[in-house]
Every structure is written in C-alpha cells, then in structure tokens.
Design an enzyme around this catalytic site. Structure first.
Site, PDB file in Angstrom:
ATOM      1  N   LYS A 106       0.859  -1.185   0.000  1.00 50.23           N
ATOM      2  CA  LYS A 106       0.000   0.000   0.000  1.00 50.23           C
ATOM      3  C   LYS A 106       0.895   1.234   0.000  1.00 50.23           C
ATOM      4  CE  LYS A 106      -4.021   1.925   2.510  1.00 50.23           C
ATOM      5  NZ  LYS A 106      -4.908   1.769   3.675  1.00 50.23           N
ATOM      6  N   SER A 134      -9.658   2.209   2.765  1.00 51.63           N
ATOM      7  CA  SER A 134      -8.753   2.891   1.857  1.00 51.63           C
ATOM      8  C   SER A 134      -7.745   1.949   1.181  1.00 51.63           C
ATOM      9  CB  SER A 134      -7.971   3.963   2.631  1.00 51.63           C
ATOM     10  OG  SER A 134      -7.186   3.361   3.646  1.00 51.63           O
ATOM     11  N   SER A 164     -10.359   0.148   6.906  1.00 51.02           N
ATOM     12  CA  SER A 164      -9.681   0.279   5.609  1.00 51.02           C
ATOM     13  C   SER A 164      -9.081  -0.995   5.040  1.00 51.02           C
ATOM     14  CB  SER A 164      -8.578   1.337   5.696  1.00 51.02           C
ATOM     15  OG  SER A 164      -9.133   2.623   5.691  1.00 51.02           O
TER      16      SER A 164
END
Lengths: 474, 485
Positions: B68, B143, B167
């Site tokens: 990420k 996210s 997330s």
C-alpha cells in the site's frame, strides 16, 4: 499612589543528554548547521517519537529538587501550530500532567531569604533555529527535538533583582544536579517574563504583559525594569488603560520592549494527548532512586560553609557559584586542609587562573592533593608565600609534580641573594682574581667551590656559574 | 501455468521443488499488475525492476506482494496517493518493509489508496478512481482499495494494508478476500504514513486465513521505533491456526443484524442479512454456540460520529508536517505562511480539507470538551461495551457493510435507511485495538459479501482459529475475482 510590580517567570532550559528527547540524534551544541538530524527530527512521513528515558529521569530530578508534586504517569501532549521552525506542525510537550506542579524553592536575594512558588515544570522538545539573512531564512534543525524543561513560576516575584536571583539560583540547581549545563551563551537558557503593576494594597493583579524570548539574565533584568517604568508611567499619567494584555519582545540594542501581538491574536494551540507515546508509570522506587542522586544543593552548602567552616558570606557565595568549585573546596577540606586558606586559594589564585584560560576547575592540573603539597610546604617554612604562588603557576605550566619545585627551592635560586654572596667572596679574593685574569682559567672552579662552601651547597650551581661568568669575564 | 492465484504455501512448494522460478513469478505478477492497472487503476507505481532473491525456507521468500502506498519504501516513490507527496522518494523503509525484505519477499507494486487512508471509497487517490475487479462500475471501498483489487485479481497472494476505520476489512469484503488487522501495536507502525495514530493499524489482505497468519507472523513484533508496539513472540499465528477450539461462544448484535431494525429495507439488504443468518447457522453446525446480544442503540448510533471526531482531529495534527518546506513540492508565495498555504491548498483533495476543518474545529479550546473529549468518552464506553461482551463470548461475528460493493456513481446506489451503523461498525475494532478479520461469506447478486470476526485484544490466535474454521465450513477461499459485467 504606591505601585508594586508583580512578576512571573518562564524559564526554558535545554537538558544535557546523549540523544534528543524523541529521537536518537545527538544532543550537542554544534557550529555546523544540520549535522545532528534524523528523519524523526525533520518529521518525514511515517516517523514516530521514541521517548528518551534519561530525559524523563532528569526532569523528575529537577521536579523533586524544586519540591514539586510528581504525576502518577508520564505522558505528553501536542501543541499544534504552524511555524517553519517546527517540522511536525506541533510540539510534543506536557500540558495536562506536567512532570512537576506546585513546587517551591527558597532563594537568597540581597542577603534575605525568599520563597518562590513554582506553578509547574514540564518536559518538551525544542524547535529548530532560524537565521534570517537579507531576504532569506535558513533553518538549522540541530536544535529541533533537543530536550527542554520549561519552568513556570507563580506571579510571586516583586523586583528585577529577585527575578535574576531566582534565575541564578535555578541555573545553579541545574548545574549541581548535572541536568543541564545551563549555558546561556550556547542558547541553553531562554526566558519569558510576565510583568503587571498593582497598587500596594490592591487585591487583584493588574493587566499582565508578557515579554518573550529573552536570552540572558541581564536582559531579563533590563526588560523588567523597562516594563515597570513603562507601565508605571502610563498609570501615573492616568493612561493605565493603555496597558493591554499582550505579548512583547525585548530589543537588546535599545533596551526596550516592543509589541508582538495582542491577546486577541493569541494562538489556540489545540492541545491534545500525544497518542504515540504510551503512559509511563512513575514508580515509587524510581522516585526514591532519583531523589538519592540529588546532591546537596547550593544554598544548603553555602549555609553549611558559613556555619561549619566560618567562611564569609562573600567567600561562600563564590565557592558555591559552581558545583565544581564547591566540590573542589570540599575535597580540600576532606584532605585536612584549612577551610579558610583553601577558600582563599580557590578564590584568589585558582579562579583567577581558570577564568583567564577559560577552563573549568576540573581541567586544572593542580588538584586539591597537589595544592595541599604546596600549602603544606609553605606552612613548614620550606617555601615563602611568594614562592608558593610561583610554584603554583609553574606546576600548572610545566604539568609537573609540585614536590619537584619545592626541592629545587631549598636551593638558593634567588639571583640577587646569590649576587650578594658572590660579591662578598670576590671582595676577599683579590689575588685569585688577578691570577684568573692573567690566564689561570681553571681558577673558575675555585670560585664556584667557594660559593658552595659559603652556602653549604645550597647555591643554584647553574645560576652561580652564570653570575660568576658575568662578574669575571663581563 | 499460473502461480499468483495460488496460496503462499503452494507457491513456496512450487519454488522449492523447482516447478517455477522467482523470475517467472515476478514476471507473472508484473504482467497481471499491468492488466489490473488497465482495468482497476489499482497502482501508484509498478516496480518493473523488482529484483530476484534466493529461495530460502522462509515461506515468503521469492514471492511477490503488494505494498500500500502509505508504507515508506526506501528509494521507491511513496505518495500516500496524495498530490502533496506526488514525487516523494523516502530514504528509509517502514519496519514492515524491512521485515519482509529479510524474509526475501518481493514487492512488485505500490497500491493506490484513498488519499492518506482517508475516504473509505477508493475514489480520492491522486491517480484517480480505483475500480472493483468484479465490476468496474463499482468501488472497492477503501482505503486499501488498490491492495484489495490486486489480491482479488490474483496479482499476488497478499498485499499490505492499513486500517484506521475499516480500511482493510471493508475492501476485503467488497472484493471477496480476507482482510486481517491484528491487535493494536502488534505490528510496528514505523514508516506507515499516519492518519489517526490512536486508531492506525497495519495489516494484510490475502485470499485465505492461512496466508494472513503467515504474513502477520513475519511482520509483527516489538519495534524500538514504535513505542506502542509490544512483544508478541509467544504468539504463533500460523503454527497454531488449526488448534482445536471447542466450547467457544460467539455472539452477534441484534441492533445491527436484525432486519426489523431497518424501516424500509432494500432487496439487497434483505438478501445480505439473510445470507448472514445462513452463515450463523453454519457456524452453529461447527459446534460453536452463537447467541444474539443487544447493545444500547443510542450508543451504537454514536459510533460514526465518534470516529469522525477523533480521526479527523488526529489527522489534522498528524498531517501538519506537510508544509512543502522539508519535502514535497515547494508552494508559491511572498512569505512562509503563503508558501505553506499554497502547497496545502493545491496538494490536498477537498475531502481531506473538509476533514481538517472539522478536526481543527473539534480541537479548538471552546469546542474541545464538547466534541473531542466527549468523543473520547463515548469511544471508551463503546470499547467497554465490547469488553463486557468478551467476558462472555470469544468473539463477535457481524456482517460487513449493508451489501456488496457500491457503485462509483452515487446516483446508482439505493441505500436503505438506518444502515449507517451497519456500514461503519468495523470502526469499533480500531477503537479498542481488537484483532479483527473479514472473510468472504458468499454472494449477493453475484457480488461477494463478507463477515467480520472480532476478538478481545491479544487474542489474535483465537480470531484466526475461528476464522479458519468458518472459512473451511463455508468453503469460500482463494477466490479470484470473476467479472460479473
């Protein structure tokens, strides 16, 4: 009407530690910019603070030394504001539960004792330092994250003299406890001063004016005097309402204070608990251990020196000025030396010498043990006072044991004395002089022998030969 | 033969027995990355120069994975999916990255996210919308959107995620995969771009519970760079994952799961919750006792607001380091305030700015007690409520979201009334720092949906053991996204 000033102080002092308070960067004063820096100090994305336990320990020590109440847990708060010297956009500090609150300390001012109340003392990180040159600003992050203790007094100080006496006193405690070098020349101490004026018998404090970022005690003194005069004049001329709650700064060149911002412009720092540093329990054992490491503090020592050793107030004040002086003095005492004589030597000879060289007393080659040898020799009459002082200097310069010079000084090395002796001998040796001058050069040794015989071997042979040479061949 | 759609143990076996080379794995993963980039816009960068390593006995050695883009990677662009850091190349690794490097794991791309982890839709990355591999018209949630899209597309067996509200766990559900965030502090946050520090968790997205255990085993541990990390050396997630667990009681929350609490439920919501009931029946067949519990609805309803207040407040402070002075593109202006303002105005998306304004507002002196301090109190009440549950039950099991992935075009979504808590309840896992995992539970209208299992702190082995049992029973693992449209 009779007015009195009410003063509160904030004193920021950088702590001595190997590394910074929240990073492993070195905590040291550097001439070169941006050498003691890391990702943490510069707040790169993703970094986290790691609390330096040694800094907490030193803060607690100061808190204990100032008789403060200690918190149950150590934790921190964020003080949020934007400024280019603050890389994170917030300063990690203590607002909710400082390392000490409600302390008090006895100080001496103009030979009178005064109790100063401490509102709180808290541990925080220093900011970077800014340098403005023409139209550019340079940022040096060496200072960013240096541990800083901020001490805040109650408004209980009533004169500039008292304020400076208090600051000197606190500075000494920092040094005695080895918490900080407290060297204002290196910017390790910075002060804010709050001054308000009130009528002598009024119950409520007057409007408070804050003067920020004062870098020396003499400027603190000047700023307070200036503010007292400024505010008094306004009040006395019926313009007291012109005194507003505001922040001012001290201008060293003009010796005046100037407005920075009014109360309306005060920043809301939006304090909240720093989530990245878990609460840390202050255990009873830890507090006891720290307390046991606090040395006897300067004012206590001073009183003891006067009482036990009969020092004058003046001498005692000088001896306690630095812990190293006081420790040196106490070492002399423990070696059985006379207290007054030791104090005298320290004040007259040692301090003059180290101040001239700008070194510390512990850097001096003459330790209390070596000093004792000189003083003892003088006491026995082996050397004169004058010689003692000469030996003192020689020992330092040659880095040799004093005993060597004391042996030498049992010889006659005084030139004038030797000349006198030699003149007496030559007066009685007319025939030998004639023979010598006629060519019997080996007679030189005869004269030397006569001098030795006359002084029972004590004459300095080198000097004797020099003088004889001058007299006979000059 | 494809390998990137297999699980970690299978790929490791293939590597060890020489059926496939590391080079082939990297190439396959990079090829898939480009396909998924085309379809889902899942990456900030694809690391075409990813280097081979020697294969060791470490299960992760030689296997590609995704990072990420809010994990700091040394020498590799790390943007947090924000224009404020669009060219930022860090000079240090996050602890997690260092640990994976030591294992011989190979990062092959940096996955896109909602800007700095804020948003929950996958629509606020500076590189554009991140699309769901099951249906490109739908979102992945966020996210960790890019990570979820990539893992479910079979780019690699796992990707790193981070979880502040949900997330990791919500995108996992929307993409039909597993999302696990361990107990707060079990994985070091050093090098993870901060969003809300008291809520931020590192974690992982995988296609099966075993893989989640393997990866977290590798990246957990006390870190001298993160004071909130703790020693978990006595926890062995993968080794103990099949341990016998009997007589465990689970519960679900009536106010969240019961259809009667929603006045006008959509068809989708009905299907979703009845699916959940079917799952509960199967869980009971496993020998678990599953009980319906009740929690004060007012308290539950406060949950989303509590999250907003606390996370926005922390975010506004955490992201104050972004001034464009030390890093990031320098703003324009005549003085330092103008320069910082210009950089921040241009750099942040409107969503983040809105959060900053709210975050600042709730921290202001005159508002702090009313909003921020109260939010912290309610957070504590909610956590205590869950703690009380954990005195009786081993875990709470709940449906994730109000249905499958939503449309990117808001106007196409029909949302049932009163589903706010159903949408947001995973936040409780971050409030309490509880270990929490989402696993696939089936399909609604051919799109995956998930369930979440949450245990008390430090019970990470237990949460995975329960998840593994249920995963086996449901027979839903190693799912690769199949396009429905």
């Amino acid at each position: 009407m009779a007015l009195k000033a009410v003063i509160g102080l904030e004193m920021h002092c950088e702590l001595k530690s190997n590394s910074k308070v929240f990073s492993s960067s070195k905590n040291s004063y550097e001439k070169d910019a941006n050498v003691n820096i890391s990702a943490i100090d510069l707040a790169f994305p993703g970094v986290l603070p790691v609390l330096n336990k040694e800094c907490v320990r030193k803060s607690l020590m100061m808190s204990i030394a100032l008789n403060c109440s200690l918190p149950e847990y150590i934790y921190f708060d964020r003080k949020n504001y934007y400024y280019p010297d603050l890389p994170k956009g917030y300063q990690i500090t203590q607002s909710h539960d400082p390392v000490g609150v409600d302390g008090e300390v006895i100080i001496e001012c103009n030979k009178e004792e005064r109790k100063i109340k401490i509102h709180d003392i808290h541990l925080e990180e220093d900011t970077a330092s800014l340098d403005h040159v023409f139209d550019s600003s340079f940022i040096d992050y060496n200072r960013a994250g240096v541990p800083l203790l901020e001490l805040v007094t109650e408004p209980c100080i009533y004169s500039a003299d008292e304020a400076v006496a208090f600051l000197e006193h606190i500075k000494r405690i920092y040094q005695y406890c080895d918490i900080s070098d407290a060297d204002s020349k290196k910017g390790q101490i910075r002060c804010d001063v709050n001054v308000s004026m009130m009528e002598e018998d009024a119950k409520e404090l007057g409007t408070r004016v804050e003067v920020k970022n004062i870098n020396s005690f003499s400027s603190v003194y000047d700023a307070i005097v200036y503010e007292i005069n400024r505010q008094s004049e306004l009040i006395n001329s019926g313009r007291g309402d012109e005194i507003v709650q505001e922040t001012r700064r001290f201008d060293e060149e003009s010796g005046t204070t100037k407005r920075m911002r009014s109360k309306e412009d005060a920043i809301d720092y939006k304090y909240f608990v720093e989530p990245n540093i878990p609460k840390y329990k202050v255990s009873k054992e830890w507090v006891e251990e720290i307390s046991s490491c606090i040395p006897e503090l300067p004012l206590d020592r001073k009183k003891r020196y006067i009482k036990e050793y009969g020092l004058s107030d003046y001498d005692a004040n000088i001896i306690i000025k630095e812990k190293d002086y006081a420790d040196y003095f106490e070492k002399c005492i423990s070696l059985g030396m006379d207290a007054k004589e030791s104090a005298n030597w320290i004040i007259v000879n040692i301090l003059a010498y180290i101040n001239k060289l700008d070194i510390g007393i512990n850097d001096l080659f003459i330790t209390p043990e070596k000093l004792k040898v000189i003083i003892d020799a003088k006491k026995k009459g082996a050397i004169s006072s004058k010689q003692a002082k000469e030996i003192f200097v020689k020992v330092i310069e040659d880095k040799k044991d004093p005993i060597e010079y004391i042996k030498d000084n049992s010889q006659i090395s005084d030139k004038e004395e030797l000349i006198k002796i030699i003149d007496d001998i030559l007066l009685k040796s007319e025939s030998q002089i004639e023979a010598y001058k006629a060519g019997r050069s080996n007679l030189f040794d005869y004269f030397v022998g006569q001098v030795m015989k006359n002084t029972r071997g004590k004459a300095n042979p080198v000097m004797t030969k020099e003088i004889l040479n001058e007299k006979l061949n000059g | 033969m494809e390998y990137m759609n297999k699980n970690i143990v299978e790929i490791h076996e293939a590597l060890k027995t020489g059926k496939v080379s590391v080079k082939n794995l990297i190439n396959e993963s990079l090829l898939k990355s480009r396909e998924v980039q085309e379809k889902c816009n899942a990456f900030v960068s694809i690391l075409n120069d990813a280097k081979e390593v020697n294969i060791t006995d470490n299960l992760l050695s030689g296997i590609p994975y995704g990072i990420k883009d809010n994990y700091s990677t040394k020498g590799i662009l790390t943007t947090g999916s924000s224009n404020t850091l669009k060219d930022y190349v860090p000079f240090f690794n996050a602890t997690v990255i260092d640990k994976l490097n030591e294992c011989g794991a190979i990062g092959v791309n940096k996955t896109a996210l909602d800007e700095f982890g804020m948003g929950g839709t996958g629509l606020s990355a500076h590189t554009g919308y991140i699309r769901n591999p099951w249906d490109a018209e739908r979102m992945c949630a966020g996210s960790s959107s890019g990570s979820a899209a990539a893992v479910s597309s079979g780019v690699y067996p796992y990707a790193l995620g981070s979880d502040t509200g949900d997330s990791i766990r919500k995108p996992a559900a929307y993409c039909g995969i597993v999302g696990y965030k361990p107990t707060y502090g079990m994985i070091s946050r050093f090098g993870l771009f901060a969003y809300a520090s008291s809520l931020d968790h590192c974690g992982v997205l995988t296609r099966c519970v075993d893989d989640a255990a393997i990866v977290v085993d590798a990246i957990k541990g006390k870190d001298s760079k993160d004071m909130t990390s703790w020693d978990s050396s006595n926890i062995n997630l993968f080794k103990n994952i099949n341990n016998e667990i009997s007589n465990k009681k689970l519960c679900y929350i009536k106010e969240i799961c019961d259809i009667s609490f929603y006045p006008n439920p959509t068809d989708e919501l009905r299907k979703h919750l009845s699916k959940f009931n079917e799952v509960i029946e199967k869980v009971k067949e496993l020998g678990f006792e599953v009980v319906e519990e009740s929690i004060n609805q007012n308290l539950l309803n406060a949950l989303p607001a509590v999250y907003d207040v606390i996370s926005y407040a922390e975010a506004t402070s955490n992201l104050s380091n972004l001034t464009g002075i030390i890093f990031g593109p320098r703003g324009e202006g005549n003085n330092i305030n103008e320069i910082m303002k210009d950089y921040r105005t241009k750099g942040f998306s409107s969503l983040i700015k809105r959060r900053f304004v709210i975050g600042s507002y709730v921290l202001q002196k005159e508002n702090q007690e009313k909003y921020f301090v109260n939010a912290q109190r309610v957070r504590r009440l909610l956590v205590n409520e869950w703690k009380k549950i954990f005195e009786t039950y081993s875990a709470v099991i709940l449906p994730v979201s109000s249905g499958p992935a939503k449309y990117i075009d808001k106007s196409k979504n029909i949302i049932s009334e009163g589903t706010k808590v159903l949408e947001e309840h995973l936040q409780i896992g971050d409030f309490g720092g509880f270990p929490s995992i989402t696993i696939p539970s089936g399909y609604v209208d051919n799109l995956p949906v998930g369930i979440n299992i949450t245990c008390d702190i430090f019970n990470d082995e237990l949460v995975l053991q329960i998840a593994k049992k249920i995963e086996g029973k449901l027979g839903l693992k190693n799912i690769i996204a199949g396009e429905v449209r």
